[in-house]
Design a protein around this motif. Structure first.
Motif, mmCIF file in Angstrom:
data_model
loop_
_atom_site.group_PDB
_atom_site.id
_atom_site.type_symbol
_atom_site.label_atom_id
_atom_site.label_comp_id
_atom_site.label_asym_id
_atom_site.label_seq_id
_atom_site.Cartn_x
_atom_site.Cartn_y
_atom_site.Cartn_z
ATOM 1 N N GLY A 185 -10.670 -11.754 -1.611
ATOM 2 C CA GLY A 185 -10.189 -10.476 -2.118
ATOM 3 C C GLY A 185 -9.218 -9.842 -1.148
ATOM 4 O O GLY A 185 -8.877 -10.413 -0.097
ATOM 5 N N ALA A 186 -8.758 -8.662 -1.479
ATOM 6 C CA ALA A 186 -7.886 -7.864 -0.610
ATOM 7 C C ALA A 186 -8.166 -6.406 -0.919
ATOM 8 O O ALA A 186 -8.368 -6.042 -2.082
ATOM 9 C CB ALA A 186 -6.424 -8.199 -0.824
ATOM 10 N N HIS A 187 -8.193 -5.597 0.096
ATOM 11 C CA HIS A 187 -8.393 -4.165 -0.123
ATOM 12 C C HIS A 187 -7.305 -3.397 0.607
ATOM 13 O O HIS A 187 -6.802 -3.828 1.643
ATOM 14 C CB HIS A 187 -9.789 -3.714 0.343
ATOM 15 N N ARG A 188 -6.960 -2.254 0.060
ATOM 16 C CA ARG A 188 -5.940 -1.409 0.671
ATOM 17 C C ARG A 188 -6.631 -0.388 1.573
ATOM 18 O O ARG A 188 -7.510 0.352 1.123
ATOM 19 C CB ARG A 188 -5.116 -0.694 -0.397
ATOM 20 N N ASN A 189 -6.255 -0.372 2.832
ATOM 21 C CA ASN A 189 -6.895 0.566 3.746
ATOM 22 C C ASN A 189 -6.314 1.970 3.584
ATOM 23 O O ASN A 189 -5.368 2.192 2.825
ATOM 24 C CB ASN A 189 -6.817 0.063 5.201
ATOM 25 N N ASP A 190 -6.866 2.897 4.316
ATOM 26 C CA ASP A 190 -6.476 4.297 4.166
ATOM 27 C C ASP A 190 -5.005 4.518 4.490
ATOM 28 O O ASP A 190 -4.352 5.379 3.908
ATOM 29 C CB ASP A 190 -7.357 5.167 5.071
ATOM 30 N N GLU A 211 -10.922 -11.961 8.005
ATOM 31 C CA GLU A 211 -10.089 -10.921 7.406
ATOM 32 C C GLU A 211 -8.816 -10.730 8.213
ATOM 33 O O GLU A 211 -8.838 -10.742 9.454
ATOM 34 C CB GLU A 211 -10.840 -9.595 7.320
ATOM 35 N N SER A 212 -7.701 -10.576 7.496
ATOM 36 C CA SER A 212 -6.411 -10.278 8.117
ATOM 37 C C SER A 212 -6.318 -8.769 8.294
ATOM 38 O O SER A 212 -6.098 -8.036 7.329
ATOM 39 C CB SER A 212 -5.266 -10.789 7.227
ATOM 40 N N ALA A 213 -6.492 -8.313 9.519
ATOM 41 C CA ALA A 213 -6.567 -6.879 9.804
ATOM 42 C C ALA A 213 -5.186 -6.288 10.051
ATOM 43 O O ALA A 213 -4.347 -6.906 10.710
ATOM 44 C CB ALA A 213 -7.457 -6.633 11.021
ATOM 45 N N HIS A 214 -4.969 -5.076 9.525
ATOM 46 C CA HIS A 214 -3.685 -4.408 9.756
ATOM 47 C C HIS A 214 -3.830 -2.899 9.583
ATOM 48 O O HIS A 214 -3.370 -2.329 8.580
ATOM 49 C CB HIS A 214 -2.612 -4.953 8.822
ATOM 50 N N PRO A 225 -4.042 10.248 11.160
ATOM 51 C CA PRO A 225 -5.281 10.211 10.362
ATOM 52 C C PRO A 225 -5.512 8.843 9.715
ATOM 53 O O PRO A 225 -6.651 8.347 9.695
ATOM 54 C CB PRO A 225 -5.043 11.301 9.309
ATOM 55 N N GLY A 226 -4.442 8.221 9.190
ATOM 56 C CA GLY A 226 -4.587 6.892 8.610
ATOM 57 C C GLY A 226 -4.951 5.854 9.644
ATOM 58 O O GLY A 226 -5.778 4.968 9.387
ATOM 59 N N TRP A 227 -4.335 5.943 10.821
ATOM 60 C CA TRP A 227 -4.646 5.006 11.912
ATOM 61 C C TRP A 227 -6.114 5.105 12.301
ATOM 62 O O TRP A 227 -6.805 4.087 12.443
ATOM 63 C CB TRP A 227 -3.733 5.320 13.101
ATOM 64 N N ARG A 232 -11.618 2.872 12.050
ATOM 65 C CA ARG A 232 -13.026 3.220 11.812
ATOM 66 C C ARG A 232 -13.632 2.396 10.684
ATOM 67 O O ARG A 232 -14.824 2.059 10.715
ATOM 68 C CB ARG A 232 -13.138 4.707 11.498
ATOM 69 N N GLU A 233 -12.814 2.045 9.682
ATOM 70 C CA GLU A 233 -13.329 1.361 8.507
ATOM 71 C C GLU A 233 -13.233 -0.161 8.574
ATOM 72 O O GLU A 233 -13.595 -0.842 7.604
ATOM 73 C CB GLU A 233 -12.578 1.877 7.268
ATOM 74 N N GLN A 234 -12.752 -0.709 9.695
ATOM 75 C CA GLN A 234 -12.776 -2.159 9.833
ATOM 76 C C GLN A 234 -14.230 -2.643 9.775
ATOM 77 O O GLN A 234 -15.143 -1.950 10.231
ATOM 78 C CB GLN A 234 -12.139 -2.589 11.157
ATOM 79 N N PRO A 235 -14.466 -3.827 9.219
ATOM 80 C CA PRO A 235 -15.850 -4.314 9.094
ATOM 81 C C PRO A 235 -16.542 -4.415 10.450
ATOM 82 O O PRO A 235 -16.049 -5.099 11.353
ATOM 83 C CB PRO A 235 -15.682 -5.689 8.452
ATOM 84 N N ALA A 236 -17.658 -3.744 10.586
ATOM 85 C CA ALA A 236 -18.419 -3.812 11.833
ATOM 86 C C ALA A 236 -19.137 -5.151 11.930
ATOM 87 O O ALA A 236 -19.462 -5.774 10.919
ATOM 88 C CB ALA A 236 -19.428 -2.663 11.887
#
Length: 332
Positions: A185-190, A211-214, A225-227, A232-236
């Motif tokens: 899957g793919a999700h759009r971050n904040d 996961e390809s983190a960006h 705020p987005g950064w 904060r929301e990266q998978p722990a």
């Protein structure tokens, strides 16, 4: 009356006072910077500046040596504490960690590469995959044009499985694998960037989440705020769940508290682990007059060992590609 007009006996005193004031002015910025780093002060423009902490750490030695040479003991004491504090924060990244994680298991090579709006040289990326036996490739700033160019360069022959979310500009994401993907899957971050993810299972190994983190870049105060939210929301990490590998352009260095907080959930930074944590991955590589900083990372669950990490220039990208040789848990 000028210094030259002053009585001879007062001139040395004035020079001593001037030197003392100069020394305090030289060491004050470094001391303030260190306190901000130590207490995780990440507000406004300080977020951008924090990425350059290793350079300030190197500079902090200068006022310390000058204070010693000038016998300004109070200034030397403060400057020494600041330089020592910076050394504790920064120097370990250049030293191999005694604890590199498990040495037994299945070898896996992973790679991350930011394609700079999809324009990075596809042949060079494919060549790196081939030469380094890369089994998992994470891409950021992945566009439809970049996807087509990589396909024409033969990436599908090496990594036939993929989860792709190409988009114009910088928000696209891609994940290629030698092994079949499950739950892709793919999700759009904040911050608005896509992050492709999936579970893989190399032969002889257990399942792995990749996961390809960006996270969004903190390029302006309006983007902070987005950064913050993206980091904060990266998978722990979770010791009771499938081991995770997050790799990509995190737009943060190990001097940013929010990245350190993510790592503290149970990851290890691969480059830091093997003493390559100060090698720059973004900066002057597309001609911009920016000192190199380390914002691309491979974060691995502590159940995963790290053998080697290397960085590689790619034409027409402002990032260097990062390749990590890992040891992942064998199937139970």
């Amino acid at each position: 009356m000028t210094i030259t007009d002053a009585p001879a006996e007062t001139r040395p005193h004035r020079r001593r006072v001037a030197l003392t004031v100069l020394l305090w002015l030289l060491l004050a910025p470094g001391a303030i910077w260190f306190l901000g780093r130590a207490f995780g002060v990440e507000r406004g423009v300080l977020v951008m500046l924090t990425a350059f902490t290793p350079y300030v750490a190197l500079w902090s030695v200068v006022p310390f040596l000058l204070a010693l040479a000038g016998r300004r003991w109070a200034a030397a004491a403060v400057a020494g504490l600041v330089a020592f504090g910076f050394a504790v924060c920064v120097v370990p990244r250049a030293l191999p960690n005694v604890h590199k994680g498990p040495a037994k298991g299945v070898e896996l090579h992973v790679m991350t590469s930011n394609m700079l709006f999809g324009g990075a040289d596809p042949d060079e990326i494919v060549q790196l995959v081939r030469e380094h036996d890369v089994a998992v490739l994470a891409l950021q700033e992945f566009t439809a044009e970049g996807e087509s160019a990589l396909a024409a360069a033969g990436l599908g022959e090496l990594l036939p499985y993929h989860q792709l979310a190409p988009e114009p500009g910088a928000s696209g994401s891609g994940l290629y694998s030698r092994y079949p993907l499950t739950d892709p899957g793919a999700h759009r971050n904040d911050g608005g960037f896509q992050q492709a993810f999936a579970i893989i299972q190399p032969p002889g190994a257990g399942p792995l989440f990749v996961e390809s983190a960006h996270p969004l870049a903190p390029a302006a105060t309006s983007m902070l705020p987005g950064w913050r939210a993206d980091l904060r929301e990266q998978p722990a990490a979770d010791p009771d769940a499938t081991p995770k590998i997050l790799l990509g352009d995190f737009n943060a260095t190990l001097d940013h508290k929010r990245l350190r907080d993510l790592i503290a959930t149970g990851y290890r930074d691969a480059a830091d682990t093997v003493g390559e944590g100060l090698v720059g991955s973004w900066g002057p590589y597309d001609g911009d007059p920016i000192p190199p900083v380390t914002i691309d990372h491979v974060l691995v669950d502590k159940r995963i060992g790290v053998r080697k990490v290397s960085t590689h220039a790619v034409t027409d990208s402002d990032h260097r590609s990062l390749i990590a040789s890992l040891t992942v848990p064998a199937a139970s």
